[in-house]
Scaffold this motif. Structure first.
Motif, short mmCIF file in Angstrom:
data_model
loop_
_atom_site.label_atom_id
_atom_site.label_comp_id
_atom_site.label_asym_id
_atom_site.label_seq_id
_atom_site.Cartn_x
_atom_site.Cartn_y
_atom_site.Cartn_z
N ARG A 162 10.40 12.24 9.87
CA ARG A 162 11.47 11.96 10.85
C ARG A 162 12.52 11.02 10.26
N ALA A 163 12.09 10.05 9.47
CA ALA A 163 13.06 9.14 8.82
C ALA A 163 13.92 9.91 7.82
N VAL A 164 13.31 10.78 7.04
CA VAL A 164 14.05 11.56 6.06
C VAL A 164 15.00 12.54 6.76
N THR A 223 0.82 -1.20 0.00
CA THR A 223 0.00 0.00 0.00
C THR A 223 0.86 1.25 0.00
N ARG A 224 0.82 1.97 -1.11
CA ARG A 224 1.49 3.27 -1.19
C ARG A 224 0.58 4.29 -0.51
N ILE A 225 1.19 5.20 0.27
CA ILE A 225 0.36 6.17 0.98
C ILE A 225 0.79 7.62 0.78
N GLY A 226 2.00 7.87 0.31
CA GLY A 226 2.45 9.25 0.16
C GLY A 226 3.86 9.34 -0.38
N ARG A 227 4.37 10.56 -0.29
CA ARG A 227 5.74 10.84 -0.74
C ARG A 227 6.38 11.81 0.24
N CYS A 228 7.69 11.65 0.43
CA CYS A 228 8.43 12.53 1.33
C CYS A 228 9.84 12.63 0.78
N GLY A 229 10.43 13.82 0.82
CA GLY A 229 11.76 13.92 0.24
C GLY A 229 12.53 15.16 0.62
N LEU A 230 13.76 15.18 0.14
CA LEU A 230 14.69 16.29 0.30
C LEU A 230 14.91 16.92 -1.07
#
Length: 188
Positions: free
Chosen positions: A119-121, A75-82
Protein backbone atom coordinates in the motif's frame (compact mmCIF):
# COMPACT_ATOMS: atom_id res chain seq x y z
CA UNK A 1 8.77 9.83 0.48
CA UNK A 2 11.69 11.18 2.39
CA UNK A 3 14.57 12.90 0.61
CA UNK A 4 16.57 9.68 0.86
CA UNK A 5 13.79 7.63 -0.78
CA UNK A 6 12.35 6.24 2.46
CA UNK A 7 8.65 5.43 2.83
CA UNK A 8 7.00 4.82 6.20
CA UNK A 9 3.81 3.21 7.46
CA UNK A 10 2.37 2.60 10.92
CA UNK A 11 4.58 -0.49 11.44
CA UNK A 12 7.20 -0.33 8.72
CA UNK A 13 10.08 1.63 7.23
CA UNK A 14 10.79 1.06 3.53
CA UNK A 15 14.38 2.07 2.80
CA UNK A 16 16.34 2.13 -0.45
CA UNK A 17 18.63 -0.91 -0.80
CA UNK A 18 22.21 -0.71 0.47
CA UNK A 19 25.24 -2.99 0.26
CA UNK A 20 24.84 -3.99 3.91
CA UNK A 21 21.56 -5.75 2.95
CA UNK A 22 23.59 -8.56 1.33
CA UNK A 23 24.11 -10.88 4.34
CA UNK A 24 20.40 -10.66 5.21
CA UNK A 25 19.38 -11.27 1.58
CA UNK A 26 21.54 -14.38 1.45
CA UNK A 27 20.35 -15.74 4.81
CA UNK A 28 16.67 -14.80 4.99
CA UNK A 29 15.50 -14.10 1.45
CA UNK A 30 17.45 -16.52 -0.74
CA UNK A 31 15.58 -19.59 0.49
CA UNK A 32 13.48 -22.27 -1.15
CA UNK A 33 10.37 -21.09 0.71
CA UNK A 34 10.73 -17.40 -0.17
CA UNK A 35 11.71 -17.99 -3.80
CA UNK A 36 9.43 -20.95 -4.45
CA UNK A 37 7.35 -18.97 -6.98
CA UNK A 38 10.25 -16.85 -8.25
CA UNK A 39 12.38 -19.44 -10.05
CA UNK A 40 14.20 -20.67 -6.94
CA UNK A 41 17.34 -20.02 -4.93
CA UNK A 42 20.09 -18.02 -6.63
CA UNK A 43 23.86 -18.20 -6.37
CA UNK A 44 25.72 -15.74 -4.18
CA UNK A 45 26.99 -14.01 -7.31
CA UNK A 46 23.44 -13.64 -8.69
CA UNK A 47 22.23 -12.15 -5.39
CA UNK A 48 25.19 -9.74 -5.33
CA UNK A 49 24.54 -8.67 -8.93
CA UNK A 50 20.82 -8.21 -8.27
CA UNK A 51 21.47 -6.06 -5.19
CA UNK A 52 24.03 -3.95 -7.10
CA UNK A 53 21.46 -3.43 -9.88
CA UNK A 54 18.79 -2.48 -7.32
CA UNK A 55 21.10 0.09 -5.70
CA UNK A 56 22.13 1.57 -9.06
CA UNK A 57 18.55 1.77 -10.38
CA UNK A 58 16.84 3.16 -7.30
CA UNK A 59 17.55 6.88 -7.78
CA UNK A 60 18.08 6.91 -11.56
CA UNK A 61 14.55 6.30 -12.86
CA UNK A 62 14.90 2.54 -13.05
CA UNK A 63 13.14 0.08 -10.82
CA UNK A 64 12.76 0.82 -7.13
CA UNK A 65 12.97 -2.08 -4.69
CA UNK A 66 12.80 -1.03 -1.06
CA UNK A 67 14.12 -3.10 1.84
CA UNK A 68 11.28 -3.34 4.36
CA UNK A 69 12.16 -2.94 8.04
CA UNK A 70 10.09 -3.03 11.21
CA UNK A 71 9.75 0.38 12.85
CA UNK A 72 12.38 -0.68 15.39
CA UNK A 73 14.87 0.16 12.63
CA UNK A 74 16.84 -3.00 13.35
CA UNK A 75 14.82 -5.82 11.77
CA UNK A 76 14.68 -6.34 8.03
CA UNK A 77 11.62 -8.36 7.03
CA UNK A 78 11.19 -8.20 3.25
CA UNK A 79 11.34 -6.31 0.00
CA UNK A 80 8.72 -4.49 -2.04
CA UNK A 81 9.12 -2.49 -5.21
CA UNK A 82 8.11 -1.13 -8.58
CA UNK A 83 9.60 -2.69 -11.69
CA UNK A 84 9.20 -2.63 -15.46
CA UNK A 85 7.73 -5.78 -17.00
CA UNK A 86 10.72 -7.35 -18.78
CA UNK A 87 9.77 -10.94 -19.52
CA UNK A 88 9.99 -11.55 -23.28
CA UNK A 89 7.09 -13.98 -22.85
CA UNK A 90 4.75 -11.24 -21.56
CA UNK A 91 2.18 -9.92 -24.02
CA UNK A 92 3.20 -6.74 -25.89
CA UNK A 93 0.60 -4.72 -23.94
CA UNK A 94 2.59 -5.42 -20.74
CA UNK A 95 6.12 -4.90 -22.03
CA UNK A 96 7.77 -2.02 -20.15
CA UNK A 97 4.73 -1.31 -17.97
CA UNK A 98 5.20 -0.65 -14.25
CA UNK A 99 4.46 -3.55 -11.93
CA UNK A 100 4.62 -4.04 -8.19
CA UNK A 101 6.24 -7.02 -6.54
CA UNK A 102 7.05 -8.21 -3.02
CA UNK A 103 8.94 -10.91 -1.16
CA UNK A 104 9.08 -11.36 2.60
CA UNK A 105 11.17 -13.53 4.88
CA UNK A 106 9.24 -16.64 5.88
CA UNK A 107 9.33 -15.73 9.59
CA UNK A 108 7.26 -12.61 8.79
CA UNK A 109 4.53 -14.18 6.64
CA UNK A 110 0.89 -13.90 7.68
CA UNK A 111 1.23 -10.66 9.68
CA UNK A 112 -0.05 -8.19 7.08
CA UNK A 113 3.38 -6.66 6.48
CA UNK A 114 3.41 -7.36 2.73
CA UNK A 115 0.01 -5.71 2.25
CA UNK A 116 1.06 -2.71 4.35
CA UNK A 117 4.30 -2.29 2.40
CA UNK A 118 2.51 -2.71 -0.94
CA UNK A 119 0.00 0.00 0.00
CA UNK A 120 2.88 2.39 0.73
CA UNK A 121 4.52 1.60 -2.61
CA UNK A 122 1.20 1.99 -4.44
CA UNK A 123 0.68 5.35 -2.71
CA UNK A 124 4.08 6.42 -4.03
CA UNK A 125 3.26 5.09 -7.52
CA UNK A 126 -0.09 6.88 -7.76
CA UNK A 127 1.04 9.98 -5.86
CA UNK A 128 4.54 11.35 -6.53
CA UNK A 129 5.20 9.16 -9.59
CA UNK A 130 1.80 9.97 -11.10
CA UNK A 131 1.22 6.51 -12.54
CA UNK A 132 -2.31 5.87 -13.81
CA UNK A 133 -2.09 2.06 -13.59
CA UNK A 134 0.11 -0.48 -11.84
CA UNK A 135 0.31 -4.10 -12.88
CA UNK A 136 1.02 -7.20 -10.83
CA UNK A 137 1.88 -10.73 -11.85
CA UNK A 138 1.99 -14.05 -10.03
CA UNK A 139 2.25 -17.66 -10.96
CA UNK A 140 -1.11 -19.37 -10.92
CA UNK A 141 0.15 -21.53 -8.04
CA UNK A 142 1.04 -18.55 -5.82
CA UNK A 143 -2.13 -18.49 -3.73
CA UNK A 144 -0.79 -16.04 -1.11
CA UNK A 145 0.10 -13.35 -3.66
CA UNK A 146 -3.20 -13.87 -5.46
CA UNK A 147 -5.07 -13.29 -2.18
CA UNK A 148 -3.01 -10.19 -1.56
CA UNK A 149 -3.81 -8.77 -5.00
CA UNK A 150 -7.51 -9.23 -4.17
CA UNK A 151 -7.02 -7.43 -0.85
CA UNK A 152 -5.26 -4.54 -2.58
CA UNK A 153 -8.11 -4.16 -5.08
CA UNK A 154 -6.34 -5.43 -8.21
CA UNK A 155 -8.49 -6.68 -11.11
CA UNK A 156 -7.71 -10.05 -12.68
CA UNK A 157 -6.86 -9.68 -16.38
CA UNK A 158 -7.18 -13.23 -17.80
CA UNK A 159 -6.76 -12.04 -21.39
CA UNK A 160 -3.13 -11.10 -20.57
CA UNK A 161 -2.06 -14.30 -18.81
CA UNK A 162 0.84 -16.17 -20.38
CA UNK A 163 3.20 -19.09 -20.01
CA UNK A 164 6.67 -17.99 -18.93
CA UNK A 165 9.42 -20.42 -20.00
CA UNK A 166 11.67 -19.12 -17.19
CA UNK A 167 9.39 -20.87 -14.69
CA UNK A 168 8.57 -24.56 -14.25
CA UNK A 169 5.21 -25.94 -15.45
CA UNK A 170 3.76 -25.98 -11.92
CA UNK A 171 4.26 -22.19 -11.75
CA UNK A 172 2.53 -21.48 -15.05
CA UNK A 173 0.56 -19.76 -16.25
CA UNK A 174 1.56 -16.32 -15.08
CA UNK A 175 -1.59 -14.47 -14.06
CA UNK A 176 -1.83 -10.73 -14.68
CA UNK A 177 -3.63 -8.15 -12.59
CA UNK A 178 -4.05 -4.36 -12.78
CA UNK A 179 -4.94 -1.55 -10.41
CA UNK A 180 -5.91 1.91 -11.61
CA UNK A 181 -5.05 5.06 -9.71
CA UNK A 182 -7.85 6.22 -7.41
CA UNK A 183 -10.23 8.62 -9.10
CA UNK A 184 -9.68 12.21 -8.05
CA UNK A 185 -12.67 13.69 -6.28
CA UNK A 186 -13.98 17.19 -6.68
CA UNK A 187 -14.14 18.95 -3.33
CA UNK A 188 -15.94 22.04 -4.61
Amino acid sequence: MGEDGTLTTARLILRPPVESDLPWLLAAMNTEAVLRHLAGVRTRSEVEQSLAADIAAFHTGGHQRWTVWLRDGETRIGRCGLFHVRSPAAPPALQGQREIGWTFAESHWGKGYATEAARAVLGHAFGPLGLRRVWSQASDSNVASTRMMHRLGFTFRPELGYADPDYPPEDNPTTVWSLDAPAETDHA
